[in-house]
Design an enzyme around this catalytic site. Structure first.
Site, PDB file in Angstrom:
ATOM      1  CG  ASP A 285       3.831   8.305  -3.887  1.00 33.62           C
ATOM      2  OD1 ASP A 285       4.254   7.355  -4.577  1.00 33.62           O
ATOM      3  OD2 ASP A 285       2.833   8.207  -3.159  1.00 33.62           O
TER       4      ASP A 285
ATOM      5  CG  HIS B 283       4.685   4.482  -2.970  1.00 35.47           C
ATOM      6  ND1 HIS B 283       3.889   4.758  -4.051  1.00 35.47           N
ATOM      7  CD2 HIS B 283       4.050   3.496  -2.285  1.00 35.47           C
ATOM      8  CE1 HIS B 283       2.807   3.980  -4.023  1.00 35.47           C
ATOM      9  NE2 HIS B 283       2.886   3.199  -2.961  1.00 35.47           N
TER      10      HIS B 283
ATOM     11  CD  GLU C  76      -0.213   0.891  -3.354  1.00 38.15           C
ATOM     12  OE1 GLU C  76      -1.271   0.533  -3.873  1.00 38.15           O
ATOM     13  OE2 GLU C  76       0.328   1.985  -3.594  1.00 38.15           O
TER      14      GLU C  76
HETATM   15  C1  ACM Z   1      -2.361   3.690  -0.550  1.00 35.81           C
HETATM   16  O1  ACM Z   1      -3.424   3.961  -1.104  1.00 35.81           O
HETATM   17  N1  ACM Z   1      -1.387   3.118  -1.220  1.00 35.81           N
HETATM   18  C2  ACM Z   1      -2.144   3.968   0.859  1.00 35.81           C
END
Ligand code: ACM
Length: 638
Positions: free
Chosen positions: A313, A383, A448
């Site tokens: 991440d 991420h 995201e």
């Molecule tokens: C997430 O909660 N961004 C998968």
């Protein structure tokens, strides 16, 4: 050693649009300090640097904030520097929304530990956390969790000594008893063993029967005063049958006023869902291998069969890739003088942590022994702040810095689909992953990506023009299509978060997406032809607060998620009959931003993890919240 500094942090609701923090930094050392800086990490981020008093804003990097006192300010021993910070991106709602860590840097460049504690609420008395779990009520005195599909067992009096493999048990049956006994001993080192391998005159034999007419995860138990017959459809079903026996006997021993071991009747059991998952984010906080293995044990105890390992991440890349050692040297180490600044509880001491390939092999083997499949995730293209710091060559040097920000506040954090090296990198990573993880699925994240990502990258612009792609999400779809082809070439199937479907998505057939943003998303994905696992934040995100009260810890962006709601949520209930086949199962998600200690982990993960395990296994009409509450205090914790 006790830090020489402590930071008090309180939140006022009024003023600045989202309230403001009132900080007081206490000097408990013996020397006055001058010309210093204070940094703190907090998820309630500052977006207006000018909105502070008695302090000078220095910088912010995601959740890392640095401030200096006014010029010439002297912090004497025993005194405090008081300052306020407004311009927050959202109001604080809970005690964990303030500073999670702090670092003081003196004028000589040395970094000093600063103690922090809960965010205090000013202006009213903060409410203590509510009682979340009633005492519960049993209609049958059996300590089974998840509850079986059908049970008409007859409770006995007293507790037998042990269960042991009876006459005719094969070597595999005896090995299975050995394995479940070892699982029990790891989970409950002070518990009394439910099994022995040899016959015991004070115990009862187990007669094993393989019945391939049952599904591979199904089993049936028939009880009598002379022994137990365990029919099973294969190794997983046998393990689950033995686990149920261990639970029954352990419950009867630990709380004999409530629980008994059966002497008649039986159990017929099989899972409701094929995918019974638990995800763990090991990027935001690092969990040593021993913790991962123990979590796998806990999953097995609750008959969960999928461990979704969120290995990368923005905060760190935790998976050793031999071809790119920088990922787990530069890409994990967070500290005041490291390329990656402290985040989410990191302090003055640099903090790292990653899984070597031997660690991964150990975890995969441990999981396999417990009938758990490990589905690894590398979260791309978003991420990737840590990746892009570790491997600068993966960035477009012409892209304007800070041209977009993720919802977590990271600038320019997505792998760039227009850089050929991005694919060279991913080919190498996927080669090594394919070798390490036997799972059919590789989870590639896909969540995201900030709207507007890549639009300031000339290379990405040129690619979009060439391919006729409009905007961030069509470019994302183009990128993920290439990733899907790489996976296919390695015999792997793409799994991802629900945003994989954005901008045109990928080839849907066979692709498995996790609906996290809200339940309706899962149904929309199923309509588009994707297989779906339901992980809605509103019910299954275990970092969410369990009550509205200020003193309740955790995140709240997806709402308040009390255990009763998690238990009661029915994923299948949302699916129209014609789409039910697309629903592959359910999954708990353990996001780690708030899990600075094992105490917080256990407090938020339990009892909601066993609640999801029961939703994954037990038919809707056999669920019973009161029964769950009566049994769940027996659950093992990390
Ligand atoms: C997430 O909660 N961004 C998968």
């Amino acid at each position: 050693m006790l830090p020489a500094f402590r930071l008090d942090c309180a939140w006022h609701a009024g003023e600045s649009p989202n309230g403001r923090f009132a900080f007081a930094l206490f000097n408990l050392g013996s020397e006055p300090i001058v010309g210093f800086q204070l940094a703190y990490t907090a998820l309630t981020r500052v977006i207006d640097p000018a909105a502070c008093t008695d302090a000078v804003f220095v910088l912010r990097d995601a959740n890392y904030h640095a401030y200096a006192p006014p010029e010439g300010f002297v912090l004497a021993p025993g005194a405090a520097w008081r300052f306020t910070v407004g311009g927050l991106h959202r109001p604080a709602r809970h005690c964990t929304d303030g500073a999670k860590s702090a670092i003081l840097t003196t004028s000589d460049g040395r970094h000093h530990a600063v103690a922090v504690s809960d965010l205090l609420l000013e202006g009213r008395v903060s409410e203590p956390p509510p009682v979340l779990l009633p005492e519960g009520r049993l209609t049958l005195p059996f300590a089974l969790q998840p509850w079986p599909r059908r049970i008409d067992a007859v409770p006995g009096d007293g507790v037998l000594a042990v269960l042991y493999p009876g006459e005719g048990a094969g070597t595999d049956d005896i090995r299975a008893v050995h394995a479940v006994l070892a699982l029990f001993q790891r989970l409950f080192p002070a518990g009394h063993a439910p099994f022995a391998l040899g016959a015991s005159p004070q115990g009862r034999p187990i007669r094993f029967v393989l019945d391939v007419g049952l599904g591979p995860e199904a089993y049936a138990l028939a009880f009598s005063r002379d022994g137990v017959e365990l029919r099973h459809g294969g190794p997983a079903g046998r393990q689950y049958g033995l686990t149920s026996l261990a639970q029954l006997l352990d419950g009867a021993r630990r709380d004999p006023r409530r629980f008994r071991f059966p002497v008649g009747g039986g159990i017929e059991d099989a899972p409701r869902h094929g995918w019974r998952g638990c995800h763990l984010d090991v990027s935001r906080q690092f969990y040593p291998l021993g913790d991962v293995l123990r979590l796998l044990d806990i999953l097995a105890w609750f008959k969960l069969n999928t461990f979704h390992w969120h290995l990368t991440d923005d905060e760190a890349w935790r998976l050793e890739i031999r071809r790119y050692p920088e990922l787990t040297s530069v890409g994990v180490l967070r500290g005041p003088d490291e390329p990656l600044r402290p985040q989410l509880g990191n302090g003055a001491e640099p903090m790292g942590g990653f899984y070597s390939q031997d660690d991964v092999r150990a975890a995969v083997a441990h999981a396999a022994m417990l009938a758990i499949e490990v589905v690894p995730e590398i979260d791309i293209p978003g991420h990737n702040a840590a990746t892009l710091v570790a491997l600068r060559e993966l960035t477009d040097g012409q892209e304007a810095p800070d041209s977009y920000h993720s919802v977590q506040g990271y600038a320019n954090n997505a792998l760039n689909p227009a850089i050929p090296l991005t694919y060279t990198f991913l080919e190498a990573v996927l080669d090594e992953m394919a070798e390490l993880f036997p799972s059919r699925y590789v989870h590639i994240g896909g969540d995201e990506v900030a709207d507007g990502a890549w639009l300031a990258s000339p290379m990405a612009r040129a690619l979009m023009e060439r391919e006729g792609l409009a905007g961030t999400f069509e470019l994302q779809s183009h990128f993920l299509g290439r990733v899907q082809a790489m996976l296919t070439a390695r015999g792997k199937v793409l799994a991802g978060w629900n945003e994989v479907a954005h901008g045109g998505g990928v080839e849907a057939e066979g692709t498995l997406l996790m609906a996290w943003e809200k339940p309706e998303v899962g149904i929309a994905l199923a309509r588009e032809g994707y297989d779906v696992v339901m992980t809605p934040g509103q019910a299954y995100y275990l970092d969410m607060v369990q009550g509205k009260e200020w003193q309740e810890p955790g995140a709240s962006w997806a709402g308040t998620v009390p255990p009763a709601h998690t238990y009661g949520y029915e994923a299948a209930g949302d699916f129209p009959a014609e789409l039910q086949d697309r629903l592959k199962g359910v999954q708990a998600c353990i996001w780690s931003e708030h899990f600075l200690s094992r105490a917080y982990f256990n407090r938020l993960v339990f009892p909601r993890l066993p609640a999801i395990a029961e939703a994954a296994w037990t038919p809707a009409d056999a669920k019973d919240w009161e029964r769950f509450c009566a049994i769940v205090p027996l659950a093992p914790q990390l």
